[in-house]
Motif scaffolding. Structure first.
Motif, PDB file in Angstrom:
ATOM      1  N   GLU A 147      -3.591   7.172  -2.742  1.00 15.78           N
ATOM      2  CA  GLU A 147      -3.213   5.917  -2.111  1.00 15.78           C
ATOM      3  C   GLU A 147      -3.607   4.782  -3.024  1.00 15.78           C
ATOM      4  O   GLU A 147      -4.727   4.782  -3.550  1.00 15.78           O
ATOM      5  CB  GLU A 147      -3.916   5.786  -0.752  1.00 15.78           C
ATOM      6  CG  GLU A 147      -3.550   4.523  -0.005  1.00 15.78           C
ATOM      7  CD  GLU A 147      -4.195   4.470   1.362  1.00 15.78           C
ATOM      8  OE1 GLU A 147      -3.621   5.060   2.293  1.00 15.78           O
ATOM      9  OE2 GLU A 147      -5.275   3.856   1.484  1.00 15.78           O
TER      10      GLU A 147
ATOM     11  N   GLU B 231      -3.123   0.297  -3.658  1.00 16.24           N
ATOM     12  CA  GLU B 231      -2.719  -1.021  -3.191  1.00 16.24           C
ATOM     13  C   GLU B 231      -2.469  -1.884  -4.410  1.00 16.24           C
ATOM     14  O   GLU B 231      -3.256  -1.877  -5.346  1.00 16.24           O
ATOM     15  CB  GLU B 231      -3.815  -1.672  -2.331  1.00 16.24           C
ATOM     16  CG  GLU B 231      -4.035  -1.027  -1.015  1.00 16.24           C
ATOM     17  CD  GLU B 231      -5.067  -1.772  -0.167  1.00 16.24           C
ATOM     18  OE1 GLU B 231      -5.136  -3.015  -0.259  1.00 16.24           O
ATOM     19  OE2 GLU B 231      -5.788  -1.096   0.572  1.00 16.24           O
TER      20      GLU B 231
ATOM     21  N   ARG C 112       0.884  -1.171   0.000  1.00 19.34           N
ATOM     22  CA  ARG C 112       0.000   0.000   0.000  1.00 19.34           C
ATOM     23  C   ARG C 112       0.918   1.216   0.000  1.00 19.34           C
ATOM     24  O   ARG C 112       1.824   1.315   0.831  1.00 19.34           O
ATOM     25  CB  ARG C 112      -0.894   0.034   1.229  1.00 19.34           C
ATOM     26  CG  ARG C 112      -1.758   1.319   1.283  1.00 19.34           C
ATOM     27  CD  ARG C 112      -2.597   1.403   2.546  1.00 19.34           C
ATOM     28  NE  ARG C 112      -3.567   0.326   2.573  1.00 19.34           N
ATOM     29  CZ  ARG C 112      -3.802  -0.460   3.636  1.00 19.34           C
ATOM     30  NH1 ARG C 112      -3.149  -0.278   4.770  1.00 19.34           N
ATOM     31  NH2 ARG C 112      -4.707  -1.417   3.572  1.00 19.34           N
TER      32      ARG C 112
END
Length: 116
Positions: free
Chosen positions: A111, A113, A93
């Motif tokens: 952000e 992942e 992440r």
């Protein structure tokens, strides 16, 4: 899942889409959560089984400062790809924050992942 964490890694680089941004260094702040089996390192108290956060931090700083980049989205993808391919991390992440980019906000960011 075990994780190795890096918080608020400050990287000063040329980042942005505006011409004035391409003339100066700005700070990015990176947070990483990296899946890593810490069991062998812990049992044997042996560095060779650990994911070295200093080595990762140094590599990412070099990567991000190699050349000007326009988007923090690009930074996030580059970081995720580097961590997974060069350090054999199965899941990561990545949060990239750009302080001072928008008036009245401490920072803006993305952000992502990647992996399993």
């Amino acid at each position: 899942m075990d994780k190795v964490l890096i918080r608020r890694l400050r990287v000063d680089t040329i980042i942005g889409i505006y011409e004035w941004e391409k003339q100066l260094h700005q700070s990015l702040l990176l947070d990483l959560d990296m899946a890593w089996d810490n069991k062998l390192a812990a049992i044997h108290d042996d560095y060779q089984h650990a994911l070295c956060y200093e080595t990762v931090s140094n590599r990412l700083t070099a990567l991000i400062t190699e050349k000007p980049i326009e988007l923090i989205e690009t930074v996030a993808e580059m970081v995720a790809d580097c961590v997974m391919t060069e350090f054999n991390v199965p899941w990561v992440r990545v949060r990239v924050m750009k302080p001072g980019a928008v008036p009245h906000a401490d920072a803006v960011g993305v952000e992502i992942e990647r992996g399993q």
